[in-house]
Enzyme design. Structure first.
Site, PDB file in Angstrom:
ATOM      1  NE  ARG A   1      -3.977  -1.771   2.179  1.00  0.00           N
ATOM      2  CZ  ARG A   1      -5.256  -1.884   2.624  1.00  0.00           C
ATOM      3  NH1 ARG A   1      -5.505  -0.626   3.187  1.00  0.00           N
ATOM      4  NH2 ARG A   1      -6.215  -3.047   2.590  1.00  0.00           N
TER       5      ARG A   1
ATOM      6  CG  ASP B   1     -14.481  -0.522   2.713  1.00  0.00           C
ATOM      7  OD1 ASP B   1     -13.381  -0.624   1.870  1.00  0.00           O
ATOM      8  OD2 ASP B   1     -14.306  -0.055   3.848  1.00  0.00           O
TER       9      ASP B   1
ATOM     10  NE  ARG C   1     -11.432  -5.527  -0.620  1.00  0.00           N
ATOM     11  CZ  ARG C   1     -11.501  -4.489   0.622  1.00  0.00           C
ATOM     12  NH1 ARG C   1     -12.338  -3.448   0.374  1.00  0.00           N
ATOM     13  NH2 ARG C   1     -11.029  -5.366   1.613  1.00  0.00           N
TER      14      ARG C   1
END
EC number: 2.5.1.19
Length: 433
Positions: free
Chosen positions: A124, A310, A341
């Site tokens: 990250r 999310d 994702r």
């Protein structure tokens, strides 16, 4: 590696949604930065929250788990002033919030800080902070590909220019820190701000703990120095990002009453309600419980995921069973979460029979009539992918095999307990079966 075999079948009953992870991070941090005793109530001890609790202990806070609340003696109290470790190691586990919130906070104390973690956390980006360190002469070193960040130096007040389209966590981290510095500061947002809801949660929590910040339409934030976090009794509300799983289950014709949500919440993930309503679902408030009532067919729509990243995995599941083509745009940041994702959503739902095309910054989803199942799927060791696939199993034609389900402990350790209580049918599965 834990593996479940999960059978099709609708869910029915009531579920108490766990407390908001986002608010718990903020409550623990604000309380730990205070000068007295705070109590944090209705807190869920997920892996991420444990990481933040332990991080604040490393910075000197005395934190004790009681039966009804988390008892926190703040760093600025006389009892804790000599408690801070001069050469401290802060283990963030896999929590991006812990890492990005605590990096600037650690720079208000003498000594050095070492941040470690696991999983994808080392991938990250932290360049936003590195630029600040370079500008202020703060020493730091890091290793590529893994989290091993060492910092030595004191952050000084002033003007900070931050991008708004990378992660709101950098902005929140600076907001937590700057009121404690000797002079006044300003944060200037240089791009369009994504995830405003998370900034709202930060500002709301800080206000509850007595910190004043001037928000000029999210373009700049004026922060007075020498402020003090007061000590309070603070209750965490239910988590809309977790409620989204059961609201989507309702959209797919389950019947789950969802309890313990604050209807006037500032949580950005509350947008799940508006998105599902645009998909032709009606959501009722029945005696302070939410129930999603699907109409005959779900309808495709265009979804801007920049403010609610999310919930995108489970919204993608709903979109897979809509009439027509759904476009989910402005979601490139999902590639640097616990996993990529966008890739995980497309690959795993397509295994089940969905029709998803993955773009650099978006997903194109053509609705199908049914999901077939009958295959092995993988969580990618990402809690939100695991829970999304469990909800997907309820409407598959055949059972699915879900690998690496334990990652749910990151945010919702009780998920499969609640899933079972609602009628979910699953068991441990071994390769020999």
């Amino acid at each position: 590696m834990g593996t479940f075999k999960i059978y099709p079948g609708k869910l029915k009953g009531e579920v108490k949604i766990p407390p908001s992870k986002s608010m718990a991070h903020r409550g623990v941090i604000c309380a730990a930065l205070g000068d007295g005793i705070s109590k944090i109530r209705n807190i869920n001890y997920s892996d991420d929250i444990r990481a933040t609790i332990n991080a604040m202990r490393s910075l000197g806070a005395i934190i004790t788990k009681e039966d009804e609340y988390l008892h926190i003696i703040g760093i600025k109290s006389e009892k804790c002033k000599k408690n801070i470790e001069l050469n401290r190691t802060i283990d963030c586990n896999e929590s991006g919030s812990t890492l990005r919130f605590l990096v600037p906070i650690s720079c208000i104390f003498e000594g050095s800080s070492r941040f470690i973690g696991k999983g994808n956390l080392g991938k990250r980006p932290l360049d936003t902070y590195y630029e600040i360190f370079d500008n202020q002469g703060i020493k730091y070193s890091y290793k590529k590909g893994k989290l091993d960040l060492r910092i030595q130096g004191i952050l000084k007040y002033g003007e900070f220019k931050l991008r708004g389209d990378i992660s709101s966590q950098f902005i929140s981290g600076m907001l937590f820190t700057l009121p404690l510095l000797e002079g006044d500061s300003k944060i200037i947002i240089t791009t369009e701000l994504e995830s405003k809801g998370y900034i709202d949660l930060t500002l709301s929590a800080m206000s509850d703990f007595g910190i004043e910040i001037i928000n000029n339409n999210y373009r700049e934030f004026i922060i007075k120095g020498n402020q003090t976090y007061k000590s309070i009794d603070y209750r965490i509300e239910g988590d809309y990002s977790q409620a989204a799983f059961f609201l989507v289950a309702d959209a797919l014709k389950s019947e789950v009453f969802i309890n313990d949500l604050k209807l006037e919440s500032l949580q950005g993930d509350k947008e799940v309600i508006e998105i599902l309503e645009r998909m032709n679902m009606k959501i009722k408030n029945i005696d302070n419980s939410l129930l999603g009532i699907p109409r005959e067919n779900l309808e495709a729509t265009i979804i801007d995921g920049s403010q609610c990243p999310d919930i995108i995995p489970v919204i993608s599941l709903a979109a897979s069973l809509c009439n027509g083509r759904t476009e989910i745009i402005n979601v490139g940041r999902l590639r640097i979460k616990e996993c990529d994702r966008l890739s995980a959503v497309a690959s795993e739902l397509n295994k089940l029979g969905a029709n998803i095309i993955e773009k650099e910054d978006s997903l194109i989803i053509d609705g199908v009539k049914t999901l077939k199942g009958g295959v092995k799927v993988w969580s990618h060791k990402d809690h939100r992918i695991a829970m999304m696939l469990a909800i997907a199993s309820t409407v598959c034609m055949e059972p699915i095999i879900l690998e690496d389900y334990e990652c749910i402990s990151k945010s919702y350790p009780e998920f499969f307990d609640d899933f079972k209580a609602l009628g979910g049918n699953f068991h441990e599965w071994n390769l020999g079966e």
